[in-house]
Write an enzyme that holds these catalytic residues in place. Structure first.
Site, PDB file in Angstrom:
ATOM      1  N   SER A  52       0.812  -1.214   0.000  1.00  0.00           N
ATOM      2  CA  SER A  52       0.000   0.000   0.000  1.00  0.00           C
ATOM      3  C   SER A  52       0.849   1.268   0.000  1.00  0.00           C
ATOM      4  O   SER A  52       0.364   2.346  -0.333  1.00  0.00           O
ATOM      5  CB  SER A  52      -0.919   0.027   1.228  1.00  0.00           C
ATOM      6  OG  SER A  52      -1.834  -1.036   1.211  1.00  0.00           O
ATOM      7  N   GLY A 236      -2.690   3.883  -4.370  1.00  0.00           N
ATOM      8  CA  GLY A 236      -3.307   4.622  -5.465  1.00  0.00           C
ATOM      9  C   GLY A 236      -4.658   5.222  -5.134  1.00  0.00           C
ATOM     10  O   GLY A 236      -5.167   5.114  -4.015  1.00  0.00           O
ATOM     11  N   CYS A 262      -9.278  -1.715   3.411  1.00  0.00           N
ATOM     12  CA  CYS A 262      -8.480  -0.573   2.981  1.00  0.00           C
ATOM     13  C   CYS A 262      -8.874  -0.135   1.559  1.00  0.00           C
ATOM     14  O   CYS A 262      -9.953   0.398   1.357  1.00  0.00           O
ATOM     15  CB  CYS A 262      -6.995  -0.888   3.097  1.00  0.00           C
ATOM     16  SG  CYS A 262      -5.969   0.594   3.238  1.00  0.00           S
ATOM     17  N   PHE A 263      -8.048  -0.360   0.549  1.00  0.00           N
ATOM     18  CA  PHE A 263      -8.416  -0.009  -0.816  1.00  0.00           C
ATOM     19  C   PHE A 263      -9.697  -0.728  -1.226  1.00  0.00           C
ATOM     20  O   PHE A 263     -10.532  -0.175  -1.944  1.00  0.00           O
ATOM     21  CB  PHE A 263      -7.267  -0.391  -1.752  1.00  0.00           C
ATOM     22  CG  PHE A 263      -7.288   0.308  -3.091  1.00  0.00           C
ATOM     23  CD1 PHE A 263      -7.337   1.682  -3.178  1.00  0.00           C
ATOM     24  CD2 PHE A 263      -7.245  -0.427  -4.265  1.00  0.00           C
ATOM     25  CE1 PHE A 263      -7.346   2.320  -4.411  1.00  0.00           C
ATOM     26  CE2 PHE A 263      -7.250   0.194  -5.502  1.00  0.00           C
ATOM     27  CZ  PHE A 263      -7.300   1.580  -5.581  1.00  0.00           C
ATOM     28  N   GLN A 266     -12.683   1.263  -0.157  1.00  0.00           N
ATOM     29  CA  GLN A 266     -12.951   2.388  -1.047  1.00  0.00           C
ATOM     30  C   GLN A 266     -13.619   1.927  -2.340  1.00  0.00           C
ATOM     31  O   GLN A 266     -14.534   2.578  -2.857  1.00  0.00           O
ATOM     32  CB  GLN A 266     -11.642   3.116  -1.353  1.00  0.00           C
ATOM     33  CG  GLN A 266     -10.991   3.728  -0.118  1.00  0.00           C
ATOM     34  CD  GLN A 266      -9.509   4.007  -0.305  1.00  0.00           C
ATOM     35  OE1 GLN A 266      -8.998   4.018  -1.425  1.00  0.00           O
ATOM     36  NE2 GLN A 266      -8.805   4.214   0.802  1.00  0.00           N
ATOM     37  N   ASN A 304      -3.440   2.615   6.890  1.00  0.00           N
ATOM     38  CA  ASN A 304      -2.554   3.146   5.857  1.00  0.00           C
ATOM     39  C   ASN A 304      -3.423   3.554   4.679  1.00  0.00           C
ATOM     40  O   ASN A 304      -3.592   2.800   3.733  1.00  0.00           O
ATOM     41  CB  ASN A 304      -1.510   2.108   5.428  1.00  0.00           C
ATOM     42  CG  ASN A 304      -0.682   2.614   4.264  1.00  0.00           C
ATOM     43  OD1 ASN A 304      -0.637   3.816   3.999  1.00  0.00           O
ATOM     44  ND2 ASN A 304      -0.037   1.707   3.554  1.00  0.00           N
ATOM     45  N   GLY A 306      -4.812   7.157   2.256  1.00  0.00           N
ATOM     46  CA  GLY A 306      -4.855   8.589   1.980  1.00  0.00           C
ATOM     47  C   GLY A 306      -6.151   9.022   1.352  1.00  0.00           C
ATOM     48  O   GLY A 306      -6.335  10.213   1.077  1.00  0.00           O
ATOM     49  N   PHE A 307      -7.065   8.058   1.088  1.00  0.00           N
ATOM     50  CA  PHE A 307      -8.374   8.346   0.509  1.00  0.00           C
ATOM     51  C   PHE A 307      -9.450   7.760   1.409  1.00  0.00           C
ATOM     52  O   PHE A 307      -9.184   6.869   2.216  1.00  0.00           O
ATOM     53  CB  PHE A 307      -8.487   7.757  -0.907  1.00  0.00           C
ATOM     54  CG  PHE A 307      -7.554   8.378  -1.906  1.00  0.00           C
ATOM     55  CD1 PHE A 307      -7.987   9.400  -2.731  1.00  0.00           C
ATOM     56  CD2 PHE A 307      -6.240   7.950  -2.011  1.00  0.00           C
ATOM     57  CE1 PHE A 307      -7.122   9.986  -3.661  1.00  0.00           C
ATOM     58  CE2 PHE A 307      -5.367   8.523  -2.922  1.00  0.00           C
ATOM     59  CZ  PHE A 307      -5.816   9.548  -3.755  1.00  0.00           C
ATOM     60  N   HIS A 354      -6.681  -2.235   8.740  1.00  0.00           N
ATOM     61  CA  HIS A 354      -6.034  -3.527   8.520  1.00  0.00           C
ATOM     62  C   HIS A 354      -6.289  -4.468   9.690  1.00  0.00           C
ATOM     63  O   HIS A 354      -5.575  -4.419  10.693  1.00  0.00           O
ATOM     64  CB  HIS A 354      -4.533  -3.335   8.333  1.00  0.00           C
ATOM     65  CG  HIS A 354      -4.164  -2.643   7.067  1.00  0.00           C
ATOM     66  ND1 HIS A 354      -3.709  -3.313   5.957  1.00  0.00           N
ATOM     67  CD2 HIS A 354      -4.197  -1.334   6.726  1.00  0.00           C
ATOM     68  CE1 HIS A 354      -3.474  -2.449   4.986  1.00  0.00           C
ATOM     69  NE2 HIS A 354      -3.762  -1.236   5.437  1.00  0.00           N
ATOM     70  N   GLU A 356      -5.610  -7.548   9.881  1.00  0.00           N
ATOM     71  CA  GLU A 356      -4.534  -8.544  10.039  1.00  0.00           C
ATOM     72  C   GLU A 356      -3.402  -7.996  10.905  1.00  0.00           C
ATOM     73  O   GLU A 356      -2.816  -8.732  11.691  1.00  0.00           O
ATOM     74  CB  GLU A 356      -3.995  -8.974   8.671  1.00  0.00           C
ATOM     75  CG  GLU A 356      -3.030  -8.040   7.996  1.00  0.00           C
ATOM     76  CD  GLU A 356      -3.639  -6.742   7.507  1.00  0.00           C
ATOM     77  OE1 GLU A 356      -2.895  -5.781   7.276  1.00  0.00           O
ATOM     78  OE2 GLU A 356      -4.877  -6.700   7.344  1.00  0.00           O
TER      79      GLU A 356
END
Length: 384
Positions: A52, A236, A262-263, A266, A304, A306-307, A354, A356
């Site tokens: 990430s 990203g 996480c991603f 989103q 972790n 940023g979006f 996260h 985990e």
């Protein structure tokens, strides 16, 4: 295991013209990326090997880094992914029996340009006020470049907004990890930057984990005969991952249970029809408080990102994309950011952090159990 440090100069340059001069650390050369800070006081090996962080120059707010070295057991992936590394006081001695090499040696081996000996507190406070921004670390011959030339190079670097980095970190072909707990069935994991600890936790819950490349099609997913689908963390901008959103909508349309972290959170948000936006400086560290609205518990969690997803924090809302009722399941207590989503009419949920958390904390590890229970309940429903 001792480390031989040099006094080779290095400089950190931010896109607003801020400069910090220190010492070269790791590989020599030039590196560019988004400068972000991570607040964990431990777990730097897990941070460095978390995919990430691709495209980001990571600053550790903990002042003393490297004293436990690097080992062959704790990496979260096959290499170090950070674009660059910033620390204040790197350890001169590795003092852990599990260490196989020094952090400096690992950074050099993987070509990671770093800088040490700067006031990391000052940089953190600056980013905290001005927001994450592009930056560059220059060492070796590049440290002697004209300051205006260094600034020009930084300002010509890519912005994180609009950047799709999944192809850089994903596996090139399918990888299978056998279930280590009572077997439930095959799980299709779309690798957007998956961590090894995530795979291990899913296998322990009885899933035979099929890790698929990020460009996998819906047909590729179905070929695994999955009982569920999982989207991993990754780097990203989610707004630049339209293909992954379309693929997830096919998963939801099929009625397959889904879990994303996480991603993946989103992308579930975007698949449900919500927007995402860039946070000023993001959440990075292992000490982020989150409220689980279902239990009322406050968890300390590893982040972790940023979006974030832009969705109503309270009550139920209708999915703008037509997937029924949705609620925000988890809320970040520092800044009221959406930290989890739960679909009420299709079997899907996600969290922004996260669970985990290989370096800890483990407050949120129960979410893997919640996913397992959802899949089992779905199987039992289909069997009736």
């Amino acid at each position: 295991m001792s480390i031989s440090f040099t006094t080779d100069p290095a400089v950190l340059v931010l896109e607003d013209g801020t400069r910090h001069t220190g010492r070269a650390y790791g590989a020599r050369g030039t590196t560019l990326g988004e400068v972000v800070f991570a607040t964990g006081m431990t777990g730097y090996q897990e941070t460095l090997t978390d995919p990430s962080y691709a495209g980001q120059i990571v600053l550790q707010t903990a002042p003393h880094i490297g004293n436990t070295g690097m080992n062959d057991e704790d990496p979260e992936s096959r290499r170090i992914w950070v674009a660059g590394y910033i620390v204040r006081d790197p350890s001169r001695v590795v003092s852990n029996w599990r260490a196989d090499e020094s952090l400096d040696a690992a950074l050099t081996r993987d070509g990671i340009v770093g800088i040490s000996g700067i006031d990391t507190r000052a940089v953190t406070r600056h980013i905290r006020s001005a927001g994450s921004m592009r930056g560059g670390v220059f060492s070796g011959a590049a440290a002697g470049l004209d300051p205006e030339e260094q600034l020009r190079i930084v300002r010509e670097g890519p912005q994180m907004a609009g950047l799709n980095l999944s192809a850089q970190v994903s596996v090139p072909e399918v990888q299978i990890t056998r279930a280590t707990g009572p077997r439930i069935g095959n799980l299709a994991v779309l690798d957007l930057g998956v961590k090894q600890a995530t795979i291990d936790n899913l296998a322990a819950r009885g899933f035979e984990v099929h890790v698929l490349p990020q460009d996998a099609t819906f047909e590729d997913i179905l070929e695994t005969a999955p009982v569920a689908v999982f989207y991993s963390n990754g780097p990203g901008d989610p707004a630049a991952s339209g293909d992954h959103v379309s693929l997830l909508r096919s998963v939801l349309d099929e009625g397959l249970p889904f879990f994303g972290i996480c991603f993946g959170n989103q992308l579930l948000g975007r698949a449900l029809g919500f927007d995402t936006y860039k946070l000023p400086f993001g959440h990075r560290g292992i000490n982020q408080p989150v409220l689980d609205k279902a239990t009322g518990r406050v968890e300390i969690t590893a982040h972790n990102h940023g979006f974030a997803v832009d969705a109503p924090l309270e009550g139920e809302t209708q999915s703008p994309a037509g997937y029924g009722r949705v609620e925000v399941s988890h809320i970040g207590l520092n800044d009221r950011v959406v930290e989890g989503l739960r679909a009420l009419d299709v079997p899907a949920f996600s969290v922004q952090y996260h669970p985990e958390a290989a370096a800890g904390p483990h407050d949120a590890n129960y979410l893997f159990d919640r996913f397992r229970d959802m899949v089992i309940a779905h199987q039992q429903k289909d069997a009736k």
